[in-house]
Scaffold this motif. Structure first.
Motif, PDB file in Angstrom:
ATOM      1  N   ILE A  38      17.580  66.127  29.109  1.00  0.00           N
ATOM      2  CA  ILE A  38      16.444  65.272  29.485  1.00  0.00           C
ATOM      3  C   ILE A  38      16.719  63.826  29.061  1.00  0.00           C
ATOM      4  CG2 ILE A  38      14.019  64.743  28.995  1.00  0.00           C
ATOM      5  CD1 ILE A  38      13.497  67.757  28.842  1.00  0.00           C
ATOM      6  N   GLY A  39      17.223  63.651  27.832  1.00  0.00           N
ATOM      7  CA  GLY A  39      17.536  62.313  27.350  1.00  0.00           C
ATOM      8  C   GLY A  39      18.590  61.613  28.199  1.00  0.00           C
ATOM      9  N   ILE A  40      19.632  62.341  28.561  1.00  0.00           N
ATOM     10  CA  ILE A  40      20.697  61.773  29.409  1.00  0.00           C
ATOM     11  C   ILE A  40      20.149  61.436  30.790  1.00  0.00           C
ATOM     12  CG2 ILE A  40      22.872  62.312  30.573  1.00  0.00           C
ATOM     13  CD1 ILE A  40      23.608  64.006  28.090  1.00  0.00           C
ATOM     14  N   ALA A  41      19.306  62.308  31.334  1.00  0.00           N
ATOM     15  CA  ALA A  41      18.729  62.072  32.660  1.00  0.00           C
ATOM     16  C   ALA A  41      17.847  60.830  32.661  1.00  0.00           C
ATOM     17  CB  ALA A  41      17.924  63.292  33.104  1.00  0.00           C
ATOM     18  N   VAL A  42      17.043  60.660  31.604  1.00  0.00           N
ATOM     19  CA  VAL A  42      16.155  59.493  31.502  1.00  0.00           C
ATOM     20  C   VAL A  42      16.969  58.203  31.437  1.00  0.00           C
ATOM     21  CG1 VAL A  42      14.555  58.309  29.936  1.00  0.00           C
ATOM     22  CG2 VAL A  42      14.200  60.722  30.481  1.00  0.00           C
ATOM     23  N   LEU A  43      18.024  58.192  30.619  1.00  0.00           N
ATOM     24  CA  LEU A  43      18.868  57.000  30.488  1.00  0.00           C
ATOM     25  C   LEU A  43      19.633  56.726  31.781  1.00  0.00           C
ATOM     26  CD1 LEU A  43      20.071  54.732  28.771  1.00  0.00           C
ATOM     27  CD2 LEU A  43      21.779  56.362  27.944  1.00  0.00           C
ATOM     28  N   THR A  44      20.180  57.776  32.398  1.00  0.00           N
ATOM     29  CA  THR A  44      20.952  57.612  33.642  1.00  0.00           C
ATOM     30  C   THR A  44      20.079  57.055  34.755  1.00  0.00           C
ATOM     31  OG1 THR A  44      22.382  59.461  33.030  1.00  0.00           O
ATOM     32  CG2 THR A  44      22.389  58.795  35.334  1.00  0.00           C
ATOM     33  N   ARG A  45      18.865  57.578  34.875  1.00  0.00           N
ATOM     34  CA  ARG A  45      17.944  57.074  35.905  1.00  0.00           C
ATOM     35  C   ARG A  45      17.679  55.587  35.717  1.00  0.00           C
ATOM     36  NH1 ARG A  45      11.459  57.888  36.370  1.00  0.00           N
ATOM     37  NH2 ARG A  45      11.682  56.847  34.345  1.00  0.00           N
TER      38      ARG A  45
END
Length: 301
Positions: free
Chosen positions: A146-153
């Motif tokens: 979730i953390g990686i997805a939030v930053l990537t977005r």
């Protein structure tokens, strides 16, 4: 054409603004600003340290809180260099590339903050809807993804913005209306059509922050539906109280942000001081108040 190129060539720097119309008052703000930045570092740093040291806080909710605290610090540090240069060293000039970089990080961490608040709303929903499966659903692996997805977005949607700004000629004023660089602020100084920039900014706003706000609202509708199914009034209030910190953080983020966005888009008639105050409340006070809210309202912290 030669004059235009010459004017554009001179715009390798921008001038940041302290207090609009009152530059002589800038030094007086140096110490209050330094105090606010210190509070941000102490507050968020303390939360990060406590969660790391205290084994009982190694739960999904507090991992998300750690990400929020780290984002608050990063957002604050994005504005710190230009704030210091204006109010401490009386040097309001910033080179074009540094301005672009600052703008990129401010917008990235702003969108990351919104994404983290959505993640925390999901965390509250799972806690209340499926308390027995809470830990098995929100595992370390899931939280990391979730953390990686939030930053990537955030990085992906903001990545085109510097290129959209760099293609514009700046042959008029190079004086920005804030103490740091924002896309909408830089865009206003261009001497060319900025329809693409405006349209892209609106699309990003709708499909990131607007969508996040709807997801948070949906989460709380589902939470409220679940809570109303609890027979005991005392249990209902106790369950809802676990969401107070998150609801406060959501209001602290979205209310100033929406206010600042509305003023930027339709508040040309308002005083520049109003523009400055709304932007500073959104970017600076948010990072100061979040740790206080979670420290006061979260018994474990």
């Amino acid at each position: 054409m030669t004059n235009l190129n010459a004017s554009h060539a001179n715009h390798h720097n921008f001038i940041l603004t302290g207090i609009p119309g009152m530059p002589d008052k800038n030094p007086w703000l140096a110490f209050p600003l330094g105090f606010l930045y210190t509070l941000t570092l102490l507050g968020s740093g303390s939360i990060l340290a406590v969660i790391k040291v205290e084994q009982s806080l190694h739960e999904p909710m507090y991992y998300f809180l750690s990400i929020l605290a780290f984002t608050d610090v990063s957002l604050s540090m994005s504005t710190l260099p230009s704030m210091l240069s204006i109010f401490w060293f009386n040097a309001p000039e910033i080179v074009f590339d540094a301005c672009i970089m600052q703008m990129f990080f401010i917008h990235v961490f702003g969108i990351v903050e919104s994404g983290v608040l959505v993640s925390m709303a999901f965390d509250r929903f799972v806690t209340i809807r499926n308390p027995l499966h809470y830990v098995s659903i929100l595992t370390h692996n899931v939280i990391g993804k979730i953390g990686i997805a939030v930053l990537t977005r955030a990085v992906c949607v903001v990545y085109p913005v510097p290129f959209l700004i760099q293609r514009l000629p700046f042959c008029h004023s190079n004086v920005l209306s804030h103490s740091y660089c924002l896309h909408q602020n830089m865009m206003r100084l261009a001497c060319a059509r900025t329809c693409v920039n405006s349209l892209y900014g609106l699309i990003v706003f709708i499909f990131t922050l607007g969508l996040d706000a709807l997801l948070i609202l949906l989460s709380y509708v589902l939470i409220l539906k679940t809570v109303l199914g609890i027979a005991s009034r005392g249990e209902r209030l106790k369950t809802l109280s676990t969401c107070l910190s998150h609801m406060s953080a959501v209001h602290l983020f979205y209310v100033p942000f929406i206010g600042a966005s509305m003023i930027h888009r339709s508040g040309e008639h308002l005083s520049p001081v109003v523009h400055m105050l709304m932007a500073d409340i959104y970017l600076l006070l948010l990072s100061v108040l979040n740790p206080i809210v979670y420290s006061v309202k979260t018994k474990q912290i």
